[in-house]
Design an enzyme around this catalytic site. Structure first.
Site, PDB file in Angstrom:
ATOM      1  N   HIS A  19       0.830  -1.208   0.000  1.00 12.06           N
ATOM      2  CA  HIS A  19       0.000   0.000   0.000  1.00 12.06           C
ATOM      3  C   HIS A  19       0.865   1.259   0.000  1.00 12.06           C
ATOM      4  O   HIS A  19       0.659   2.172  -0.819  1.00 12.06           O
ATOM      5  CB  HIS A  19      -0.915  -0.010   1.230  1.00 12.06           C
ATOM      6  CG  HIS A  19      -1.837   1.161   1.301  1.00 12.06           C
ATOM      7  ND1 HIS A  19      -3.102   1.143   0.767  1.00 12.06           N
ATOM      8  CD2 HIS A  19      -1.672   2.400   1.842  1.00 12.06           C
ATOM      9  CE1 HIS A  19      -3.694   2.312   0.974  1.00 12.06           C
ATOM     10  NE2 HIS A  19      -2.839   3.096   1.617  1.00 12.06           N
ATOM     11  N   GLU A  20       1.830   1.309   0.904  1.00 15.54           N
ATOM     12  CA  GLU A  20       2.652   2.514   1.020  1.00 15.54           C
ATOM     13  C   GLU A  20       3.586   2.679  -0.170  1.00 15.54           C
ATOM     14  O   GLU A  20       3.909   3.810  -0.562  1.00 15.54           O
ATOM     15  CB  GLU A  20       3.446   2.483   2.332  1.00 15.54           C
ATOM     16  CG  GLU A  20       2.588   2.434   3.588  1.00 15.54           C
ATOM     17  CD  GLU A  20       1.534   3.537   3.640  1.00 15.54           C
ATOM     18  OE1 GLU A  20       1.757   4.625   3.059  1.00 15.54           O
ATOM     19  OE2 GLU A  20       0.479   3.313   4.253  1.00 15.54           O
ATOM     20  N   HIS A  23       1.800   4.771  -2.777  1.00 18.72           N
ATOM     21  CA  HIS A  23       1.906   6.209  -2.531  1.00 18.72           C
ATOM     22  C   HIS A  23       3.315   6.722  -2.846  1.00 18.72           C
ATOM     23  O   HIS A  23       3.484   7.777  -3.475  1.00 18.72           O
ATOM     24  CB  HIS A  23       1.591   6.512  -1.067  1.00 18.72           C
ATOM     25  CG  HIS A  23       0.163   6.280  -0.682  1.00 18.72           C
ATOM     26  ND1 HIS A  23      -0.898   6.793  -1.391  1.00 18.72           N
ATOM     27  CD2 HIS A  23      -0.380   5.596   0.369  1.00 18.72           C
ATOM     28  CE1 HIS A  23      -2.033   6.437  -0.804  1.00 18.72           C
ATOM     29  NE2 HIS A  23      -1.748   5.711   0.250  1.00 18.72           N
TER      30      HIS A  23
END
Length: 364
Positions: A19-20, A23
């Site tokens: 997920h990170e 980003h």
């Protein structure tokens, strides 16, 4: 116990990392300054700095974040790191200095990565395990299925207009709708027929909600000899796509039931129950473990899309409001205020999930 601990670390660590990374990569792609990439919250346990970014493993393993400079609301994270942020000069590389499309790309990239992981994992599982087609086998005497007119060999195509592709989807859909009339489209020979069926109700004890729950049942079994088959690569990809979509809809449906009072907040689970389920899935083999990771990845994506400031969905609401207002952003003061409220809401949900986990452990 060791398997459970290792499985939990893999599930949470990998999914948070994925997920990170979404980003992070998107921020780098549009030239936003990233000062910290953290797995976990709170004080730093270990870390190193490369270039402008500090890579950190933090003390509270309940998520992670990519800290982008010039993003209103990031100051709310500083107390969790155990420090205060010094004032800094605005920069063209700040998050808020970038065009709307670039900021949208950065925010949506995290959940996109989680959906992508789920799709790939579901595809792998479908390819390795095959599929159980929804072909009706034995019917129980005097069952709702018999009353509705089901016959051995019927292929279930749709439930209430929802396309059905495997037997698990039939069980999942029916079990959540006891005593609820439904339209069932079946293929019988060369014909397509619509049957009116009302599942019966069975009461079972659900350890997750610590209470008896009603489950729907039609009284049919799958025709195993005809239903189990291998999938081609193309069929596996289609199955992976469909399962990702089906689980996404199911999670949104669960959230709707909780909000409307039709579901129980006792069903919410935290790291402890995820750990227990991770260990159980790992003991069943690689395919079961990947399937479980895919489900949790979809959960993580959907929860991050909730319109709560501090979550990705909250940031998207701010960006949407800016677009509607003709490029005029929500004021920094209002964004910071709502972000602090969002932080309180998220911490409250974490406390609730932990409380549910502990009550399950002690049998309350």
């Amino acid at each position: 116990m060791l398997i459970t601990i290792l499985a939990t670390v893999v599930v949470l660590g990998v999914l948070i990392l994925i997920h990170e990374l979404g980003h992070f990569w998107a921020a780098k792609a549009v030239d936003i300054e990233v000062s910290r990439f953290s797995i976990g919250f709170g004080p730093k346990l270990v870390g190193f700095k490369r270039g402008e970014t500090e890579y950190v493993l933090a003390a509270i393993p309940l998520g992670g974040y990519v800290k982008m400079e010039g993003m209103v609301g990031e100051d709310a994270v500083a107390p969790l790191e155990g420090k205060t942020e010094p004032a800094r000069e605005p920069s063209p590389r700040d998050f808020d200095a970038k065009p709307l499309w670039a900021r949208f790309l950065v925010i949506i990239a995290g959940v996109t990565m989680n959906f992508l992981f789920a799709f790939v994992a579901f595809t792998f599982v479908a390819r390795s395990e095959g599929v159980v087609d929804p072909i009706v086998g034995r019917l129980e005497a005097n069952s709702p299925a018999e009353a509705a007119g089901f016959q051995r060999g019927d292929v279930i195509l749709e439930l209430d207009g929802r396309r059905i592709r495997n037997w698990d989807e039939v069980q999942q859909y029916v079990s959540m709708r006891p005593e609820t009339p439904m339209k069932v489209t079946v293929e019988r020979g060369d014909e397509s027929l619509e049957l009116d069926a009302t599942p019966g109700k069975v009461v079972v004890y659900n350890s997750l909600v610590r209470d008896s729950v009603d489950l729907g049942i039609l009284g049919i079994e799958v025709w195993v000899d005809r239903a189990v088959r291998d999938l081609t690569v193309t069929e596996s990809v289609a199955a992976g796509w469909h399962r990702t979509g089906a689980w996404t809809l199911e999670i949104f449906s669960f959230l709707k039931r909780v909000v409307t009072g039709q579901g129980s907040t006792k069903e919410l689970g935290g790291p402890i129950v995820i750990g227990q389920l991770s260990g159980a899935a790992a003991r069943q083999g690689l395919a079961a473990f990947l399937n479980f990771m895919a489900i949790i990845s979809v959960n993580l994506a959907v929860l991050n899309l909730l319109p709560i400031p501090v979550l990705d969905g909250g940031h998207l609401v701010f960006l949407f409001a800016e677009g509607v207002r003709g490029g005029r952003p929500v004021s920094p003061q209002n964004r910071l205020r709502w972000t602090q409220v969002g932080m309180i809401v998220v911490m409250g949900l974490m406390v609730l999930a932990f409380a549910n986990d502990i009550m399950r452990l002690v049998g309350i």
